[in-house]
Design a protein around this motif. Structure first.
Motif, short mmCIF file in Angstrom:
data_model
loop_
_atom_site.label_atom_id
_atom_site.label_comp_id
_atom_site.label_asym_id
_atom_site.label_seq_id
_atom_site.Cartn_x
_atom_site.Cartn_y
_atom_site.Cartn_z
N LYS A 20 -20.63 34.33 -4.21
CA LYS A 20 -20.35 35.54 -3.43
C LYS A 20 -21.53 36.48 -3.54
O LYS A 20 -22.40 36.32 -4.39
N GLN A 26 -19.39 44.55 -7.84
CA GLN A 26 -18.25 43.67 -7.60
C GLN A 26 -18.69 42.46 -6.77
O GLN A 26 -19.65 42.54 -5.99
N TRP A 27 -17.94 41.36 -6.91
CA TRP A 27 -18.17 40.19 -6.08
C TRP A 27 -17.57 40.43 -4.70
O TRP A 27 -16.50 41.02 -4.57
N SER A 28 -18.28 39.95 -3.67
CA SER A 28 -17.84 40.17 -2.29
C SER A 28 -18.06 38.91 -1.47
O SER A 28 -19.12 38.29 -1.54
N ASP A 29 -17.04 38.53 -0.68
CA ASP A 29 -17.17 37.36 0.19
C ASP A 29 -18.09 37.61 1.38
O ASP A 29 -18.55 36.66 2.01
N ASP A 57 -23.37 43.20 5.67
CA ASP A 57 -23.45 43.01 4.22
C ASP A 57 -24.65 43.75 3.64
O ASP A 57 -24.56 44.39 2.58
N ARG A 60 -24.01 47.48 3.57
CA ARG A 60 -23.14 47.87 2.46
C ARG A 60 -23.90 47.90 1.14
O ARG A 60 -23.70 48.79 0.30
#
Length: 495
Positions: A20, A26-29, A57, A60
């Motif tokens: 990810k 934090q982990w993000s898909d 992405d 962000r």
């Protein structure tokens, strides 16, 4: 990302959980549905997938880095406090050194012995070295005319975009991330699309070391989408790039639209000169290691061997013998010196270059190697030596980025210098001689950012490196690297 299966060897299929992005701690898909295969180059098999980063992405990640810089505690910490976090990161990297080395080997095909001794250790050293330098960031008072006090402040730039290549994922990432963080910046890292795994794990370890959320973000994906957006983003305050000269030139042009400063560590075509008074055994050993190290995927590799006529045949024979007997094989085998190329397209590109030896009107002859090695479905290339190559051959003038060595003859010192400087590149060079005066004289005239004398390829985190000419600008490592991530403010106080 769990890496429990990394204790396996290549007799078993290694499969890791899907990767990810790492954004704002934090982990993000990611916002898109497309994913990219991560392939083990020793077998050609898929070991995991990671998201194809989108413009959204990247936006962000940059927004998270901007918030962390503008409102978070990182920039306002004392340099020593930041240094303490980076020291903890160095300790965690060493604690997880075997895991990181195996992850790097799985991702790139790098021999495990080198991944342990060089890549993991150097990565930890980047953080410990710049942690120490962080405490030395300071301004100065200046003597001025009139009743006033003047002083300078050294301040972080803001959000740094780090875009890194596939050949040394850990080293070439942390050579940017460590000084950028030590200076108080925040970072968005876009690792090479083919080799993102250690970048994600290191981001996780830095959070464990105490790095606040948003200070380091990692977005995976293709350079044409994620990388392009990152270089164009108006909230990015510096771009640090390592890669090809072609891509670097395009990034520099894009960055100019936003007046974004850039650091460029680009291609290389480094000459390695052997004079007739050199210790020939040592010179031959250095010449072989200089072009096969990391399967030739080394921007500072000694890929052009220049030999004085009186010892040409002797040196050529020694290099051919050495190249022929270099152990090539599974990167997880402790005895392997040369592993696979990092991917199939890289192997195919090397094969196209080698074919030029017969296709440029007899310009050069293959005297060792010259072909791929069929092994376990991997992307292996035999160490290749091409002798008697003309200076204007593409084999001499263009970066091959594989285990291919060209060998040329020269008569005089002046001719050696002219041949060495006679390409568009200027990243590194080597020379071998017992004449101390000649060593200093030639080193001064070689157009390259790093010169080795009677050795090749030795690096240290305290020693800056970077390019002349088409090999880029700016420096990594040493105190000079920290300067790339700071800006100077002058303050005048009327008294």
């Amino acid at each position: 990302m769990s890496t429990d299966t990394l204790t396996q060897d290549h007799a078993e299929q290694v499969v890791l959980p899907p990767g990810k992005h790492y954004i704002d701690g934090q982990w993000s898909d990611g916002s898109g549905s497309e994913r990219r295969d991560v392939v083990d180059p020793s077998t050609g098999r898929v070991v995991t997938t990671v998201p194809e980063g989108t413009v959204e992405d990247v936006d962000r990640a940059v927004a998270a880095a901007r918030r962390a810089f503008d409102s978070g505690p990182w920039r306002t910490m004392s340099p020593r406090e930041r240094g303490a976090v980076l020291q903890r990161a160095a300790a965690l990297i060493m604690e997880h050194g075997e895991e990181l080395a195996r992850l790097e080997s799985l991702d790139t095909g790098k021999p495990i012995t080198f991944a342990r001794m060089i890549d993991t250790n150097t990565t930890a050293e980047h953080f410990s070295y710049f942690a120490g330098l962080a405490g030395a960031i300071e301004g100065a008072t200046r003597g001025i005319r009139g009743p006033g006090l003047a002083y300078t402040r050294r301040e972080p730039l803001g959000v740094v975009a780090a875009i890194t290549p596939f050949n040394f994922p850990m080293i070439l990432s942390t050579s940017k991330i460590a000084p950028a963080l030590a200076a108080g910046n925040t970072v968005v890292h876009k690792p090479a699309e083919d080799t993102p795994l250690t970048a994600l794990r290191i981001a996780e370890l830095l959070t464990e070391a105490g790095l606040p959320a948003g200070v380091l973000n990692v977005v995976t994906g293709h350079g044409a989408v994620a990388g392009d957006r990152l270089t164009r983003h108006p909230d990015v305050d510096r771009i640090a790039f390592t890669g090809s000269t072609k891509v670097g030139s395009a990034i520099a042009a894009t960055a100019a639209a936003n007046v974004t400063p850039v650091t460029m560590e680009l291609g290389g075509k480094s000459a390695n000169i052997v004079f007739d008074d050199a210790d020939l055994d040592e010179a031959v050993q250095a010449a072989v290691s200089a072009f096969v190290f990391n399967t030739g995927q080394f921007c500072m590799g000694g890929t052009r061997l220049l030999v004085q006529r009186g010892v040409y045949e002797q040196v050529l024979a020694g290099v051919v013998g050495g190249a022929t007997h270099v152990p090539v094989g599974d990167p997880l085998d402790e005895g392997t010196v040369v592993g696979p190329m990092a991917g199939e397209r890289h192997l195919e590109n090397v094969e196209r270059f080698v074919a030029l030896a017969d296709g440029e009107g007899g310009r050069g002859r293959v005297v060792a190697g010259g072909q791929r090695i069929e092994k376990d479905g991997g992307f292996y290339m035999a160490p290749t030596v091409v002798a008697d190559v003309a200076q204007d051959s593409r084999l001499v003038q263009e970066e091959i980025f594989g285990p291919v060595l060209t060998v040329q003859v020269f008569d005089t010192e002046e001719e050696a210098i002219a041949l060495a400087n006679g390409t568009p590149y200027g990243l590194a060079a080597g020379l071998h001689t017992k004449d101390v005066a000649r060593a200093h004289r030639v080193a001064a005239r070689l157009e390259a950012g790093l010169i080795w004398v009677n050795t090749y390829g030795i690096l240290d985190v305290s020693l800056p490196f970077g390019g002349y000419k088409a090999s880029g600008y700016g420096r990594e490592n040493g105190p000079e690297a920290l300067d790339e991530y700071l800006q100077t403010k002058s303050v005048y106080v009327a008294l």
